[in-house]
Motif scaffolding. Structure first.
Motif, short mmCIF file in Angstrom:
data_model
loop_
_atom_site.label_atom_id
_atom_site.label_comp_id
_atom_site.label_asym_id
_atom_site.label_seq_id
_atom_site.Cartn_x
_atom_site.Cartn_y
_atom_site.Cartn_z
N LYS A 1 0.85 -1.18 0.00
CA LYS A 1 0.00 0.00 0.00
C LYS A 1 0.89 1.24 0.00
O LYS A 1 1.94 1.27 0.65
CB LYS A 1 -0.87 0.03 1.25
N LYS A 2 0.45 2.26 -0.70
CA LYS A 2 1.15 3.53 -0.64
C LYS A 2 0.83 4.22 0.68
O LYS A 2 -0.31 4.26 1.11
CB LYS A 2 0.73 4.44 -1.79
N ALA A 3 1.85 4.73 1.33
CA ALA A 3 1.66 5.39 2.62
C ALA A 3 2.51 6.65 2.67
O ALA A 3 3.52 6.77 1.97
CB ALA A 3 2.04 4.45 3.76
N MET A 4 2.10 7.58 3.51
CA MET A 4 2.89 8.78 3.77
C MET A 4 3.79 8.50 4.97
O MET A 4 3.31 8.40 6.09
CB MET A 4 1.98 9.97 4.05
N PRO A 5 5.10 8.33 4.76
CA PRO A 5 5.97 7.95 5.88
C PRO A 5 6.19 9.09 6.86
O PRO A 5 6.24 10.26 6.49
CB PRO A 5 7.28 7.57 5.19
N PHE A 6 6.30 8.73 8.13
CA PHE A 6 6.68 9.72 9.14
C PHE A 6 8.19 9.97 9.02
O PHE A 6 8.96 9.05 8.72
CB PHE A 6 6.35 9.20 10.54
N PRO A 7 8.63 11.21 9.28
CA PRO A 7 10.05 11.55 9.09
C PRO A 7 10.96 11.14 10.24
O PRO A 7 12.03 11.74 10.42
CB PRO A 7 9.99 13.08 8.94
N VAL A 8 10.55 10.14 11.00
CA VAL A 8 11.34 9.67 12.14
C VAL A 8 11.38 8.15 12.12
O VAL A 8 10.35 7.50 11.92
CB VAL A 8 10.73 10.15 13.47
N GLU A 9 12.57 7.58 12.27
CA GLU A 9 12.70 6.14 12.43
C GLU A 9 12.54 5.80 13.90
O GLU A 9 13.01 6.53 14.77
CB GLU A 9 14.06 5.66 11.93
N THR B 1 20.98 11.12 2.98
CA THR B 1 22.34 10.66 2.74
C THR B 1 23.07 10.64 4.08
O THR B 1 22.76 11.41 4.98
CB THR B 1 23.10 11.59 1.77
N GLY B 2 24.05 9.74 4.21
CA GLY B 2 24.82 9.69 5.44
C GLY B 2 24.06 9.04 6.57
O GLY B 2 23.12 8.29 6.38
N HIS B 3 24.48 9.34 7.79
CA HIS B 3 23.93 8.69 8.98
C HIS B 3 22.62 9.35 9.42
O HIS B 3 22.45 10.55 9.33
CB HIS B 3 24.93 8.79 10.14
N ASP B 4 21.70 8.50 9.93
CA ASP B 4 20.55 9.04 10.64
C ASP B 4 21.06 9.68 11.94
O ASP B 4 22.10 9.30 12.47
CB ASP B 4 19.56 7.93 10.98
N GLU B 5 20.31 10.64 12.45
CA GLU B 5 20.73 11.34 13.66
C GLU B 5 19.80 10.98 14.81
O GLU B 5 18.58 11.18 14.72
CB GLU B 5 20.72 12.85 13.44
#
Length: 274
Positions: free
Chosen positions: A106-114, A138-142
């Motif tokens: 399903k297409k979903a709107m992802p939240f900007p936090v893991e 790009t690079g590391h998650d913070e």
């Protein structure tokens, strides 16, 4: 033509007739109108750099293991089917490439936090904690604290994602422990469909989690893990500066890594990879 190496390793699929929309380190996304086709390649990254070789069966392990967890945990998620025969004709025409490594979602709107759950920390035993992280393109998650997560998501949503993350982690860790595996930590991604929160992306794979053999765990150390440990160890041994381009891998490192991924699948699901 598909870019591949020996033993049917898929690195970069070129699927005529399908609308490619984005690429990740491992996955390729295709727009099917109301649905999304997620193709899991055999690419492998280390230290945030994609390597020039792939790992046999890695894509299948990640795809099938995600499917297993989506069904086992019975939590709202984006999975529609991994059965290639139930997908559209435009997808089925590429079945020789996609079988076992594709997911209709399903297409979903992802939240900007893991959403990261950690159960085993260096020097201590089990203690489930929630450690959110911003999603880096790009690079590391913070890593961020929960207060910052609430600012990004809103208090109600942040609390709900934390609750779901810890619930999923606890239930998955219990299953893994019964199979002789410690789930040291894992990360989840959530999105929204019609205002409802669902689990998206991958779930509890060796790429998104640290799995340890239970019989080798001792407080204060990190046992061998069911993931790309052989790859990281090799790259550390050749004094690579961890900047692109990455070096290639010896055949024995590729073979051992493939075995680790398949072992994780077999132990967690109780079945060998078909």
């Amino acid at each position: 033509m598909n870019t591949a190496t020996m033993d049917n390793v898929l690195l970069k699929p070129e699927l005529e007739g399908l609308k490619h929309v984005s690429s990740g380190k491992v996955r390729e996304m295709y727009d099917l109108g109301d649905e999304l086709l997620i193709v899991t390649t055999d690419r492998i990254s280390a230290f945030d750099v994609v390597l020039p070789v792939g790992i046999p069966k890695k894509g299948e392990v990640l795809n099938r293991l995600s499917e297993f967890w989506f069904r086992h945990l019975k939590t709202p998620n984006h999975l529609i089917t991994c059965d290639i025969t139930k997908m559209s004709g435009a997808v089925r025409r590429h079945k020789s490439i996609l079988r076992g490594r594709s997911m209709l979602a399903k297409k979903a709107m992802p939240f900007p936090v893991e959403c990261v759950a950690r159960g085993y920390l260096a020097g201590s035993g089990w203690k489930a904690i929630f450690t959110p992280a911003t999603k880096a393109q790009t690079g590391h998650d913070e890593n961020i604290d929960f207060k910052s997560a609430m600012k990004v998501l809103g208090k109600k949503t942040a609390e709900e994602l934390r609750r779901r993350t810890l619930d999923l982690y606890s239930r998955a860790a219990l299953h893994a422990e019964r199979r002789g595996i410690i789930l040291a930590d894992t990360k989840f991604e959530f999105g929204q469909v019609d205002g409802k929160i669902i689990l998206i992306d991958e779930a509890l794979t060796p790429d998104s989690s640290r799995f340890w053999p239970k019989n080798e765990y001792k407080v204060g150390i990190s046992p061998p893990s069911f993931d790309k440990q052989f790859v990281r160890d090799y790259l550390e041994s050749v004094a690579w500066n961890k900047q692109p381009p990455a070096p290639s891998l010896p055949d024995d490192v590729v073979r051992k890594t493939s075995e680790k991924y398949r072992d994780a699948y077999r132990l967690l699901t109780g079945k060998p990879l078909r």
